[in-house]
Design an enzyme around this catalytic site. Structure first.
Site, PDB file in Angstrom:
ATOM      1  N   CYS A  91      49.919  -1.766  -1.446  1.00 46.22           N
ATOM      2  CA  CYS A  91      51.426  -1.890  -1.942  1.00 46.22           C
ATOM      3  C   CYS A  91      51.596  -2.072  -3.695  1.00 46.22           C
ATOM      4  CB  CYS A  91      52.512  -2.316  -1.334  1.00 46.22           C
ATOM      5  SG  CYS A  91      53.773  -2.656  -2.351  1.00 46.22           S
ATOM      6  N   GLN A 283      63.861  -6.567  18.101  1.00 44.93           N
ATOM      7  CA  GLN A 283      62.709  -7.044  17.384  1.00 44.93           C
ATOM      8  C   GLN A 283      62.028  -5.702  16.202  1.00 44.93           C
ATOM      9  OE1 GLN A 283      61.062  -8.998  18.696  1.00 44.93           O
ATOM     10  NE2 GLN A 283      62.232 -10.291  19.991  1.00 44.93           N
ATOM     11  N   PHE A 310      67.629 -16.499  26.432  1.00 44.95           N
ATOM     12  CA  PHE A 310      67.774 -15.816  25.284  1.00 44.95           C
ATOM     13  C   PHE A 310      67.687 -14.126  25.308  1.00 44.95           C
ATOM     14  CE2 PHE A 310      66.441 -20.538  24.884  1.00 44.95           C
ATOM     15  CZ  PHE A 310      66.587 -21.073  24.250  1.00 44.95           C
ATOM     16  N   CYS A 403      58.192 -16.720  17.810  1.00 46.95           N
ATOM     17  CA  CYS A 403      58.290 -16.369  16.449  1.00 46.95           C
ATOM     18  C   CYS A 403      57.597 -16.861  15.677  1.00 46.95           C
ATOM     19  CB  CYS A 403      59.776 -15.729  16.349  1.00 46.95           C
ATOM     20  SG  CYS A 403      61.232 -16.290  16.027  1.00 46.95           S
TER      21      CYS A 403
HETATM   22  C1  LIG Z   1      64.214 -14.107  19.132  1.00 43.16           C
HETATM   23  S1  LIG Z   1      66.096 -13.162  19.503  1.00 43.16           S
HETATM   24  C2  LIG Z   1      64.995 -12.890  21.385  1.00 43.16           C
HETATM   25  C3  LIG Z   1      66.424 -11.765  21.721  1.00 43.16           C
HETATM   26  C4  LIG Z   1      65.169 -10.970  22.846  1.00 43.16           C
HETATM   27  N1  LIG Z   1      65.003 -11.214  23.435  1.00 43.16           N
HETATM   28  C5  LIG Z   1      64.827  -9.550  21.965  1.00 43.16           C
HETATM   29  O1  LIG Z   1      63.743  -9.088  22.566  1.00 43.16           O
HETATM   30  O2  LIG Z   1      65.542  -9.009  21.374  1.00 43.16           O
HETATM   31  C6  LIG Z   1      66.493 -14.796  20.355  1.00 43.16           C
HETATM   32  C7  LIG Z   1      67.977 -14.884  20.948  1.00 43.16           C
HETATM   33  O3  LIG Z   1      68.699 -16.026  21.179  1.00 43.16           O
HETATM   34  C8  LIG Z   1      70.039 -16.008  21.111  1.00 43.16           C
HETATM   35  N2  LIG Z   1      70.194 -17.769  20.962  1.00 43.16           N
HETATM   36  C9  LIG Z   1      70.722 -18.097  19.554  1.00 43.16           C
HETATM   37  N3  LIG Z   1      70.492 -19.540  19.502  1.00 43.16           N
HETATM   38  C10 LIG Z   1      71.345 -19.440  21.168  1.00 43.16           C
HETATM   39  C11 LIG Z   1      71.995 -20.443  21.733  1.00 43.16           C
HETATM   40  N4  LIG Z   1      71.629 -22.001  21.508  1.00 43.16           N
HETATM   41  N5  LIG Z   1      71.914 -20.125  23.184  1.00 43.16           N
HETATM   42  C12 LIG Z   1      71.499 -18.933  23.642  1.00 43.16           C
HETATM   43  N6  LIG Z   1      71.555 -17.937  23.073  1.00 43.16           N
HETATM   44  C13 LIG Z   1      70.714 -18.202  21.430  1.00 43.16           C
HETATM   45  C14 LIG Z   1      70.048 -15.017  20.133  1.00 43.16           C
HETATM   46  O4  LIG Z   1      71.980 -14.558  19.795  1.00 43.16           O
HETATM   47  C15 LIG Z   1      69.213 -13.939  19.918  1.00 43.16           C
HETATM   48  O5  LIG Z   1      69.851 -12.885  20.828  1.00 43.16           O
END
Ligand SMILES: C[S@@+](CC[C@H](N)C(=O)[O-])C[C@H]1O[C@@H](n2cnc3c(N)ncnc32)[C@H](O)[C@@H]1O
Length: 445
Positions: A91, A283, A310, A403
């Site tokens: 890049c 993702q 989550f 992550c």
């Molecule tokens: C890294 S993402 C993973 C989502 C899903 N597992 C995926 O692979 O697409 C984390 C998720 O946690 C949710 N989240 C963040 N804080 C939270 C909380 N305090 N309680 C419940 N969910 C939460 C976010 O809205 C998000 O959807």
């Protein structure tokens, strides 16, 4: 000899140095290893030097630059002995753009660096004993399906791109070897439109681009409510560019208001196709998503009743539901609605959905003991409160998707204290050439 991409000199006045470096002239150094943020680490005159775009074993002439944390930035002068494994960065923005830190690494050195970083974090936390670390799952170039860029007007010119490394200065992106070409094309097409929206000098907004199954989605973030004439212009743009959806929101995290919903905005997970709200979390790449889902599926083994905590829009929920009954728990309202929409496509009871704040109100042993396995995939902060409750439960298997290896290591400690063993870890690299690393850890007891 390596061709260093030098950071362009800032047009802003430099801050005066508060501390004199140990040496003012050039020093010869050997890079010992590459640290977690992608800079080479070397010692000189008892001081730590952070050496950009270097490889372990590089012998270099450098000067001490700015003070940084526990050491100093090294300013490369010459490479006198080049370590094997260097690559030509693909890049033209590499060296200034903050998106990628290690395009100078060939694939073997790159994979070894990410694995070494992971092993260092796990080792520091006593998590390496008896653990199988699988080879890293990689994502190819031109595969990232979501990105948030910044657009700003400076005088007559519209800038659009990513921030420089550790800076608020913007790179005016001409190309990007990491993103799907469809997103780069959409960004370039947006320039004249953004130039009409951002009319005041210094006015800016964020631009979130996502490739959905039925087209590209654009969400403009941090703009005032568009006027009628602007709405017409934006709708015409969506039509001309054949976007799936175009939306705006006042700031990141606020609900996105649709401007043009030309298609449903579809994403398929497992056997189910859902329509996440505009701007919803996905993702970063299809390849990464599929790797995480297949690792979660193999991690739960023969489990028949699983909690997916989550759960987001169901990235893991619906693949897991091909093998088990799944209780999906998620805190964000629009994601919960997406999960419910997906659950309706399956036999009643295959996927149940609960909205819950898992930081303040984690599932407790009373809720957890009915599950054969728990999968959790929290944001970067990790799942501290939830992991502590799982440790007190009788759940036999946990699959932790993360992550952030540092918060993963902290949550793993809580599980180990509850009698779990960490069996295997698979690094999943969705953010090519960056310092980010995702991973899946399987715990059993
Ligand atoms: C890294 S993402 C993973 C989502 C899903 N597992 C995926 O692979 O697409 C984390 C998720 O946690 C949710 N989240 C963040 N804080 C939270 C909380 N305090 N309680 C419940 N969910 C939460 C976010 O809205 C998000 O959807």
């Amino acid at each position: 000899m390596a061709n260093f991409r030098r950071k362009q000199p800032s047009r802003r006045p430099q801050k005066p140095a508060h501390e004199e470096p140990p040496v003012l002239g050039q020093v010869e150094i050997v890079v010992e290893r590459v640290g977690a943020r992608g800079d080479g680490l070397a010692l000189s005159h008892g001081a730590r030097l952070y050496v950009p775009q270097s490889l372990p074993g590089d012998q270099m002439m450098v000067k001490f630059g700015a003070r940084r944390a526990d050491g100093w930035e090294a300013v490369p002068v010459a490479l006198v002995g080049e370590a094997p494994g260097r690559a030509e960065p693909p890049c033209k923005h590499f060296g200034t753009c903050g998106g990628c830190v290690v395009q100078h690494m060939g694939p073997e050195v790159y994979a070894a660096w990410k694995l070494d970083t992971l092993r260092t974090i796990l080792g520091r936390n006593g998590l390496l004993d008896g653990v199988t670390i699988h080879p890293m799952v990689t994502t190819p170039p031109e595969a990232r399906r979501r990105a948030v860029m910044t657009a700003v007007r400076r005088g007559k010119r519209l800038w659009l791109g990513f921030n420089e490394r550790a800076s608020h200065r913007l790179i005016d992106m001409e190309h990007c070897p990491v993103l799907l070409p469809s997103l780069v094309a959409a960004a370039q097409a947006l320039r004249p439109l953004l130039a009409q929206l951002l009319t005041q000098d210094g006015q800016q907004c964020d631009v979130a681009l996502t490739q959905l199954d039925d087209g590209v989605e654009v969400v403009l973030e941090g703009i005032p409510e568009p006027k009628l004439s602007e709405l017409e212009m934006l709708s015409a743009f969506a039509e001309a560019q054949d976007l799936a959806r175009l939306a705006w929101r006042r700031k990141a995290g606020a609900p996105a208001e649709p401007i043009a919903l030309r298609r449903t905005g579809l994403v398929s997970f497992g056997t189910v196709t859902v329509s996440p709200a505009p701007g919803a979390f996905l993702q970063a790449s299809r390849q990464g998503e599929q790797a995480l889902a297949s690792l979660a599926l193999s991690g739960i083994g023969e489990a028949k009743v699983v909690a997916d905590l989550f759960a987001g829009s169901g990235t893991l929920t619906f693949p897991l539901a091909t093998k088990a009954k799944v209780h999906a728990v998620e805190g964000e309202e629009t994601a919960v609605r997406t999960l419910e929409g997906g659950a309706k496509q399956l036999p009643v009871g295959q996927v149940t959905v609960e909205r819950r704040d898992l930081f303040r109100d984690p599932l407790v042993p009373y809720d957890l003991n009915r599950f054969d396995a728990v999968v959790f995939d929290p944001p970067r902060a990790g799942a501290e409160a939830q992991a502590a409750e799982i440790a007190k439960s009788t759940v036999p298997t946990v699959v932790a998707v993360s992550c952030n290896p540092t918060s993963f290591a902290r949550d793993a400690q809580a599980l180990l204290a509850g009698g779990f063993r960490l069996m295997e870890v698979t690094p999943v690299d969705q953010f090519l050439w960056s310092a980010h690393l995702e991973l899946v850890g399987v715990f059993r007891r």
